[in-house]
Design a protein around this motif. Structure first.
Motif, PDB file in Angstrom:
ATOM      1  N   ARG A 107       1.185  -0.913   0.160  1.00  0.00           N
ATOM      2  CA  ARG A 107      -0.153   0.243  -0.524  1.00  0.00           C
ATOM      3  C   ARG A 107       0.526   1.007   0.017  1.00  0.00           C
ATOM      4  O   ARG A 107       1.371   1.960   0.487  1.00  0.00           O
ATOM      5  N   PRO A 108       1.702   2.038  -1.513  1.00  0.00           N
ATOM      6  CA  PRO A 108       1.409   3.033  -1.316  1.00  0.00           C
ATOM      7  C   PRO A 108       1.892   4.306  -0.733  1.00  0.00           C
ATOM      8  O   PRO A 108       1.412   5.364   0.126  1.00  0.00           O
ATOM      9  N   ASP A 109      -0.314   3.977  -0.403  1.00  0.00           N
ATOM     10  CA  ASP A 109      -0.945   5.219  -0.206  1.00  0.00           C
ATOM     11  C   ASP A 109      -0.163   5.211   1.297  1.00  0.00           C
ATOM     12  O   ASP A 109      -0.510   6.682   1.760  1.00  0.00           O
ATOM     13  N   ALA A 110       0.064   4.312   1.974  1.00  0.00           N
ATOM     14  CA  ALA A 110       0.463   4.466   3.547  1.00  0.00           C
ATOM     15  C   ALA A 110       1.329   5.075   4.049  1.00  0.00           C
ATOM     16  O   ALA A 110       1.591   5.533   4.730  1.00  0.00           O
ATOM     17  N   LEU A 111       2.229   5.068   2.888  1.00  0.00           N
ATOM     18  CA  LEU A 111       3.824   5.982   2.718  1.00  0.00           C
ATOM     19  C   LEU A 111       4.023   7.443   2.803  1.00  0.00           C
ATOM     20  O   LEU A 111       4.129   7.965   3.705  1.00  0.00           O
ATOM     21  N   VAL A 112       2.583   7.931   2.209  1.00  0.00           N
ATOM     22  CA  VAL A 112       1.678   9.026   2.523  1.00  0.00           C
ATOM     23  C   VAL A 112       1.417  10.126   3.931  1.00  0.00           C
ATOM     24  O   VAL A 112       1.874  10.374   4.118  1.00  0.00           O
ATOM     25  N   GLN A 113       0.878   8.500   4.235  1.00  0.00           N
ATOM     26  CA  GLN A 113      -0.109   8.934   5.356  1.00  0.00           C
ATOM     27  C   GLN A 113       1.101   9.179   6.239  1.00  0.00           C
ATOM     28  O   GLN A 113       0.821   9.458   7.410  1.00  0.00           O
ATOM     29  N   ILE A 114       1.880   7.776   6.807  1.00  0.00           N
ATOM     30  CA  ILE A 114       2.926   7.681   7.757  1.00  0.00           C
ATOM     31  C   ILE A 114       3.514   8.534   7.598  1.00  0.00           C
ATOM     32  O   ILE A 114       3.884   9.379   9.005  1.00  0.00           O
TER      33      ILE A 114
ATOM     34  N   GLU B  52       6.275  -5.782  -4.279  1.00  0.00           N
ATOM     35  CA  GLU B  52       5.917  -4.818  -5.123  1.00  0.00           C
ATOM     36  C   GLU B  52       5.341  -3.915  -4.983  1.00  0.00           C
ATOM     37  O   GLU B  52       4.653  -3.405  -6.754  1.00  0.00           O
ATOM     38  N   ALA B  53       5.722  -2.946  -3.899  1.00  0.00           N
ATOM     39  CA  ALA B  53       5.216  -1.317  -4.332  1.00  0.00           C
ATOM     40  C   ALA B  53       7.078  -0.895  -4.254  1.00  0.00           C
ATOM     41  O   ALA B  53       6.585   1.060  -4.269  1.00  0.00           O
ATOM     42  N   LYS B  54       7.385  -1.465  -5.044  1.00  0.00           N
ATOM     43  CA  LYS B  54       9.353  -0.792  -4.685  1.00  0.00           C
ATOM     44  C   LYS B  54       9.375   0.667  -5.280  1.00  0.00           C
ATOM     45  O   LYS B  54      10.133   1.749  -5.316  1.00  0.00           O
ATOM     46  N   ARG B  55       8.812   0.610  -6.721  1.00  0.00           N
ATOM     47  CA  ARG B  55       8.989   2.421  -7.517  1.00  0.00           C
ATOM     48  C   ARG B  55       7.843   3.444  -7.393  1.00  0.00           C
ATOM     49  O   ARG B  55       8.596   4.390  -7.050  1.00  0.00           O
ATOM     50  N   SER B  56       6.336   3.025  -6.365  1.00  0.00           N
ATOM     51  CA  SER B  56       5.648   3.478  -5.604  1.00  0.00           C
ATOM     52  C   SER B  56       6.688   4.557  -4.804  1.00  0.00           C
ATOM     53  O   SER B  56       6.514   5.523  -4.843  1.00  0.00           O
ATOM     54  N   ASN B  57       6.906   3.464  -3.658  1.00  0.00           N
ATOM     55  CA  ASN B  57       7.456   3.650  -3.024  1.00  0.00           C
ATOM     56  C   ASN B  57       8.973   4.680  -3.317  1.00  0.00           C
ATOM     57  O   ASN B  57       8.968   5.906  -2.610  1.00  0.00           O
TER      58      ASN B  57
END
Length: 748
Positions: free
Chosen positions: A446-453, A471-476
């Motif tokens: 969940r890359p959106d979690a990175l923004v929230q956190i 699985e979200a390495k580019r997004s993160n």
């Protein structure tokens, strides 16, 4: 310089195998674009030598470790099938022979013989007996895997003969072209070597140095030395403070680590491995020392994972070897957090607004990188629920930007006076909110979690370390870059660290002196592994087994709306309904039929408990404690509200549970007795969310019973300090001081 070094410094030029086998990687989907530079060379590996040591081949009691040997053979078979040229160097003959000869001596001895002191068995005899048994075992295992193996016994003196070396190379090339796995071993039965590191020729002295010699002699692209530990450590592997050295730098590490009697590693075999690895690597063949206890480490090494310790002649040139250690990353995050805390509330607010603006400005780039992650996930066959969590649609990004701005506009959380007490005349005690310090968050898909956190960390003044799923390495990566670019230099870009490989997690989990809280967001397995692996406090939830109980007095139209939303709105969320509990009376008045029809209309697959499955003619669930994370749920019938409560306590995860009823007394019973982090009346479980609770965002949802519980926002990332102001007060045995303990207004 020892004999091996002298020999390897000028290895003979021998022709490489000219086999036409097309090289394939361990997986056709292996992506090398983001492989660490220290492992990028593995993409070119075709010829591989694997050396397995006695500690891997045998157990502590001297018997063969058949499970590890089986896993080794399966890996080599897989590589052989995929086109790698695989050569095995094995130890273990002496240990196996000693075991067999001990048994033979016991079988042939009388009782009186056994009373006499038993002399040591001859090592060469042990080697002669054990070698045939060891090779027979390899032959049997490989035969079961439809692989042919061959035995080559060598002594160090053989390599003095140039003709022997040429014949050896030709023979091995011929075997490899026929897809046969050559198995090498030193012929200890007739070896002239007198003691460790003292041999007849100075060419090699054990199977580690033999493997290093063969790596160069046979022009291998990689040598893997399997050990009983993960690699080379900075100290004893059993010492929690010891760190795994991912990349060996000769100029640096040969002075930092000592071996032999003074070894800080506590592993005698590591000395020989490092010596052989240094000689081979600096003569041209890369070497990786890694654990032979894992069942797939060779495969993972060839997939570019950061396993074990790599030795390479160009290691000193790699920028990656200069990257900060886990400890340095955590310390940097703490230092940056302290600089963040001294800023004014308005300055921290402006940082969050800058983060929101940066996310908006870079939306197209973020979605482009996220689209690549989604495409890879779909091609890899990931479940739809994971792909749903992974996808960053435009509306999701807009919601993230909105939540960041909401956090920016919330009341200042740091330095708030929570309590003010007069202890004695002119002696005032204040309880003040403050950041925890450094938070490590490990999350999946969940890359959106990175923004929230990240936004919560900035608002609460905490340093942050983030490890997202592969699985979200580019997004993160792009989200981290965008967010940190908005943080001013006065705070430092190291406030938020992005951990890129899972191999770094064990080192981070040891840092209880620097990291203050770990928040795992993911599967039950992930959370359990984290809790078992660290002394750092862990906050999180393992499962989201959320229930909706529809009581007999429920408004059925309202119940259908709530049930539909709780399951359909976002099935992959942890606050989605996984079990529908229905009062038994609704089976008679048509209520259950309407609820089931509503779910079926939305395409939900239904599984029943023992009572519901027969009545509804649906498959019976294998477990009530199951998180579907998709368009599926369990239905069960209960006698009353107390039956629902008992079911939730027995099978739930203490996340979020709901009752739908028009009876206020029944609702009060449910709300008062269900022991979950969030309990709702006539409202969808999907409201259990930090943003919807007005927290701005959430670092996760906690089902713990200490510290924060439920959706964890800014307050969950704060602790408190005590500030005492006096005017020369002393305790002096509590003589001469009159305690008042009077509560004072917070603004006094």
């Amino acid at each position: 310089m020892n004999g091996l070094s002298l020999f390897l410094s000028n290895p003979p030029e021998l022709p490489h195998s000219n086999g036409s086998t097309q090289l394939k990687y361990p997986s056709d989907s292996t992506d090398f674009t983001n492989v660490d530079p220290s492992r990028a060379f593995v993409r070119k590996v075709k010829r591989l030598i694997v050396k397995v040591g006695t500690a891997v081949v045998t157990r502590s009691d001297g018997r063969l470790a058949l499970g590890r040997l089986g896993a080794l053979c399966e890996q080599l078979k897989e590589l052989n099938t995929q086109g790698y040229e695989v050569i095995l160097v094995t130890s273990g003959a002496v240990g196996l022979g000693r075991q067999r000869l001990r048994y033979r001596r016991l079988a042939n001895s009388s009782f009186s013989d056994l009373q006499k002191p038993q002399g040591e068995l001859d090592g060469k005899a042990c080697a002669a007996v054990g070698q045939s048994s060891l090779m027979a075992l390899y032959d049997t295992m490989f035969s079961q895997l439809d692989v042919t193996s061959s035995q080559l016994l060598v002594n160090d003196g053989f390599f003095r003969d140039g003709g022997f070396r040429k014949q050896l190379s030709d023979t091995v090339n011929s075997l490899l072209e026929s897809r046969v796995i050559p198995i090498f071993n030193e012929n200890d039965a007739v070896s002239t070597r007198k003691a460790p590191y003292e041999d007849s020729s100075g060419i090699f002295w054990d199977n580690d140095s033999l493997a290093g010699l063969l790596a160069l002699e046979l022009k291998a692209d990689l040598l893997v030395l399997l050990s009983d530990v993960e690699g080379l450590y900075s100290g004893p592997p059993s010492d929690p403070k010891s760190k795994l050295i991912h990349t060996y730098i000769k100029e640096k590490h040969q002075t930092e680590i000592t071996f032999g009697d003074k070894s800080r590693l506590g592993r005698g075999g590591m000395t020989a491995k490092v010596n052989a690895a240094v000689c081979a690597a600096y003569a041209g063949t890369p070497v990786i020392i890694t654990s032979g206890y894992a069942t797939d480490n060779i495969i993972r090494v060839l997939q570019g994972e950061k396993k074990g310790t790599v030795f390479h002649k160009d290691a000193h040139l790699w920028t990656s070897v200069k990257e900060v250690s886990a400890h340095e990353m955590a310390v940097s995050a703490r230092d940056s957090s302290r600089r963040l805390q001294v800023l004014s509330s308005e300055e921290r607010r402006k940082i969050l607004l800058a983060v929101a603006d940066a996310l908006e400005a870079n939306e197209s780039m973020i979605r482009l990188e996220n689209g690549a992650d989604v495409a890879d996930a779909e091609e890899a066959g990931y479940e739809k629920s994971l792909i749903s969590r992974l996808t960053l649609k435009s509306e999701k990004l807009s919601g993230l930007v909105k939540s960041v701005r909401m956090l920016a506009d919330m009341e200042e959380p740091i330095g708030q006076i929570l309590k003010k007490t007069e202890l004695a005349d002119k002696l005032i005690l204040e309880k003040i909110s403050c950041p925890l310090g450094v938070v490590l968050v490990i999350f999946e898909s969940r890359p959106d979690a990175l923004v929230q956190i990240a936004a919560l960390a900035i608002r609460s003044g905490n340093g942050l370390l983030l490890k997202g799923g592969k699985e979200a390495k580019r997004s993160n990566a792009i989200l981290h870059k965008v967010i940190t670019s908005a943080i001013p230099e006065s705070v430092g870009g190291k406030l938020i660290g992005l951990v890129t490989t899972r191999e770094e997690i064990p080192d981070l989990l040891k840092l209880d002196d620097v990291i203050d809280l770990v928040v795992p967001r993911g599967s039950n397995k992930l959370v359990s592994q984290i809790k078992e692996s660290t002394k750092i406090p862990v906050l999180g939830h393992s499962d989201g087994i959320c229930h909706v109980y529809v009581d007999k007095s429920a408004n059925i139209d309202m119940a259908k709306k709530i049930v539909r939303d709780a399951k359909i709105d976002y099935p992959a969320a942890c606050n989605a309904m996984e079990t529908l509990l229905v009062h038994k009376d609704l089976t008679q008045n048509g209520g259950l039929t309407e609820l089931v029809a509503e779910l079926k209309r939305e395409g939900v697959r239904l599984y029943g408990g023992p009572r519901a499955s027969g009545l509804l003619n649906i498959a019976e669930t294998s477990s009530f404690h199951h998180e579907y994370g998709s368009l599926a749920c369990t239905v069960e019938i209960v006698d009353d509200v107390f039956g629902a409560i008992d079911h939730i306590h027995q099978h739930g995860s203490a996340h979020t549970d709901c009752i739908v009823t028009e009876d206020s007394e029944t609702a009060a019973t449910f709300l008062g007795q269900v022991d979950s982090a969030a309990v709702f009346h006539n409202a969808s479980t999907r409201f259990s969310d930090g943003a919807r609770f007005g927290l701005g965002a959430e670092v996760g949802i906690s089902t713990s019973r200490i510290h924060a519980r439920g959706p964890v926002g800014v307050e969950g990332l704060l602790t408190n300090r005590w500030i005492l102001r006096g005017s020369g007060h002393v305790v002096n045995g509590d003589r001469g001081i009159a305690y008042t303990h009077k509560e004072l207004p917070l603004n006094a």
